[in-house]
Scaffold this motif. Structure first.
Motif, PDB file in Angstrom:
ATOM      1  N   GLY A  90       7.299  -0.071  -3.181  1.00 52.84           N
ATOM      2  CA  GLY A  90       6.052  -0.239  -2.886  1.00 52.84           C
ATOM      3  C   GLY A  90       5.087  -0.183  -4.207  1.00 52.84           C
ATOM      4  O   GLY A  90       4.103   0.122  -4.129  1.00 52.84           O
ATOM      5  N   ARG A 100       1.253   4.645   0.808  1.00 55.38           N
ATOM      6  CA  ARG A 100       2.108   3.314   1.570  1.00 55.38           C
ATOM      7  C   ARG A 100       1.894   3.568   2.838  1.00 55.38           C
ATOM      8  O   ARG A 100       1.293   2.541   3.923  1.00 55.38           O
ATOM      9  CB  ARG A 100       3.388   3.355   1.119  1.00 55.38           C
ATOM     10  N   THR A 101       2.187   4.753   3.772  1.00 53.30           N
ATOM     11  CA  THR A 101       2.099   5.024   5.151  1.00 53.30           C
ATOM     12  C   THR A 101       0.537   4.955   5.524  1.00 53.30           C
ATOM     13  O   THR A 101       0.618   4.024   6.624  1.00 53.30           O
ATOM     14  CB  THR A 101       2.686   6.184   5.438  1.00 53.30           C
ATOM     15  N   ASP A 124       9.776  -8.757  -2.861  1.00 51.49           N
ATOM     16  CA  ASP A 124       8.687  -8.515  -2.165  1.00 51.49           C
ATOM     17  C   ASP A 124       7.664  -9.799  -1.884  1.00 51.49           C
ATOM     18  O   ASP A 124       6.887  -9.893  -0.692  1.00 51.49           O
ATOM     19  CB  ASP A 124       7.845  -7.297  -2.450  1.00 51.49           C
ATOM     20  N   ARG A 163       7.293  -4.676   3.311  1.00 52.18           N
ATOM     21  CA  ARG A 163       7.112  -4.258   1.956  1.00 52.18           C
ATOM     22  C   ARG A 163       7.256  -2.856   1.822  1.00 52.18           C
ATOM     23  O   ARG A 163       7.787  -2.274   0.773  1.00 52.18           O
ATOM     24  CB  ARG A 163       5.953  -4.744   1.418  1.00 52.18           C
ATOM     25  N   ASP A 164       6.656  -1.993   2.470  1.00 50.29           N
ATOM     26  CA  ASP A 164       6.115  -0.570   2.303  1.00 50.29           C
ATOM     27  C   ASP A 164       6.914   0.375   3.504  1.00 50.29           C
ATOM     28  O   ASP A 164       7.185   1.717   3.015  1.00 50.29           O
ATOM     29  CB  ASP A 164       4.793  -0.248   2.511  1.00 50.29           C
ATOM     30  N   THR A 187       3.846   2.974  -5.623  1.00 51.09           N
ATOM     31  CA  THR A 187       2.623   3.749  -5.189  1.00 51.09           C
ATOM     32  C   THR A 187       3.480   5.068  -4.467  1.00 51.09           C
ATOM     33  O   THR A 187       4.526   4.893  -4.229  1.00 51.09           O
ATOM     34  CB  THR A 187       1.881   3.145  -4.144  1.00 51.09           C
TER      35      THR A 187
END
Length: 395
Positions: A201, A209-210, A136, A326-327, A204
């Motif tokens: 992520g 993350r969203t 990442d 990344r997320d 988390t």
């Protein structure tokens, strides 16, 4: 030695993506040169406002196709590489058609097709990057290398493009672009179509993350809107003040230099801070420079604002792309980029329309940018704190 390094680069997944990227960007550059016309400078300022407003509305049209149709399609297995291939070969065919229709009304739907294919490629490329890197933390650097390569190849490709334009006309520039796009489409067959291993992520919760992506997207949308606003604020301000033509060139050069600085500095900043802080720093930069420019005014500050906003927007976009890569779940990455790019383009258009529709003094415009960026930075900080304090969602 150089040939050996090229061969080593092409042997890696990222290297194959980079090769296809630079060839396709060269084709885009040639199309831009061929179609560059008298939209702005050859007509009066008052006539220009109506023409530019129509142009801005048309720039949203490709996203009406991309967001609902191409976004979900790109999340199917192998579709991302296929989109890159189709975008290259498709643009080659359309360029040949455009070369025969330069003075026909068919040019407009053909130019629209080129825009749709170009935006589709951009989204597919962003979704492919995670599969081309090992970790990442390499995402910002990978995005930066792609952006730097695009700037470099754009400058290089403009030389033969302008030469062909002057010698034999726009038709042959489009035919040259068709050849280049064929090369890009063929190079895309070497891109890895494999999906990256799903990232966690940094441990988390997925809901956090969203929420982090949505907050970052809001901040990035305001940055993109600032770019549109400043572009036309300065264009009309310089025209109405009867600035010499070299001032337009100086402001453009400042903006290009800012983009280079933002692109080159983002990977170095990522080694020190996460993507979220890079995005926040971009907003703070626009705030500080905008406040100084609103007090001082003058053409030198126009160049300074152009450079600052370009640095902020470029570094911020690289950080945002890396954050989504990344997320965001891999299975939804294509539609995520399609949705966000649509929002960013709408923000750019809305920002650009303000100085087009309502004449705004440049110093007031700088102050507006500073206040908007300050509001965005404060909202981003507050939103991130609220997300971190929120209780985890029930299982």
């Amino acid at each position: 030695m150089a040939e050996r390094r090229v061969q080593e680069l092409r042997a890696t997944p990222f290297g194959r993506l980079l090769v296809a990227h630079v060839v396709l960007i060269a084709g885009d550059t040639l199309v831009t040169i061929a179609l560059a016309g008298s939209l702005f400078f050859s007509i009066s300022p008052h006539a220009a406002r109506g023409r530019v407003a129509l142009y801005l509305a048309l720039t949203m049209a490709p996203f009406a196709v991309i967001a609902p149709l191409l976004g979900p399609l790109l999340d199917r297995g192998g579709a991302r590489r296929a989109m890159v291939v189709v975008s290259g070969l498709g643009r080659a065919v359309v360029c040949l058609l455009m070369a025969n229709d330069l003075k026909s009304l068919l040019l407009f739907p053909e130019a629209f097709a080129v825009l749709v294919l170009s935006k589709g490629y951009s989204i597919a490329k962003s979704a492919l990057v995670p599969a081309a890197v090992a970790e990442d933390r390499e995402l910002v650097g990978a995005n930066s290398r792609l952006a730097l390569a695009a700037i470099a190849v754009g400058l290089v490709a403009s030389v033969p493009g302008i030469a062909v334009l002057k010698l034999v006309g726009a038709r042959w520039v489009l035919r040259l672009a068709a050849v280049v796009f064929v090369g890009g489409g063929l190079a895309a067959f070497g891109i890895s179509s494999g999906r990256a291993t799903e990232k966690t992520g940094r441990g988390t919760d997925p809901d956090l993350r969203t929420a982090g992506i949505v907050l970052a997207a809001s901040a990035m949308a305001l940055l993109r809107g600032s770019v549109g606003f400043l572009t036309f604020l300065l264009a009309f301000a310089l025209r109405h003040s009867h600035a010499p033509s070299w001032w337009f060139g100086l402001v453009l050069a400042a903006s290009m230099a800012g983009s280079l600085i933002g692109t080159a500095s983002a990977p170095r900043l990522r080694r020190l801070v996460p993507e979220e802080r890079i995005l926040l720093g971009a907003l703070v930069l626009v705030t500080v420079v905008g406040l100084f420019a609103s007090r001082a005014g003058g053409r030198p500050w126009a160049a300074g604002m152009a450079a600052a906003v370009a640095i902020a927007a470029t570094a911020g976009k690289l950080a945002f792309d890396s954050l989504v890569q990344r997320d965001a779940p891999d299975a939804a990455r294509g539609r995520s980029f399609a949705r966000f790019e649509t929002r960013f383009q709408l923000s750019w258009v809305v920002g650009a329309l303000i100085p087009v529709v309502v004449p705004v003094p440049s110093r007031l415009g700088y102050l507006v940018l500073a206040v908007v960026a300050l509001f965005a930075a404060a909202s981003y900080v507050a939103g991130r704190r609220a997300v971190r304090r929120a209780p985890p969602a029930p299982a």
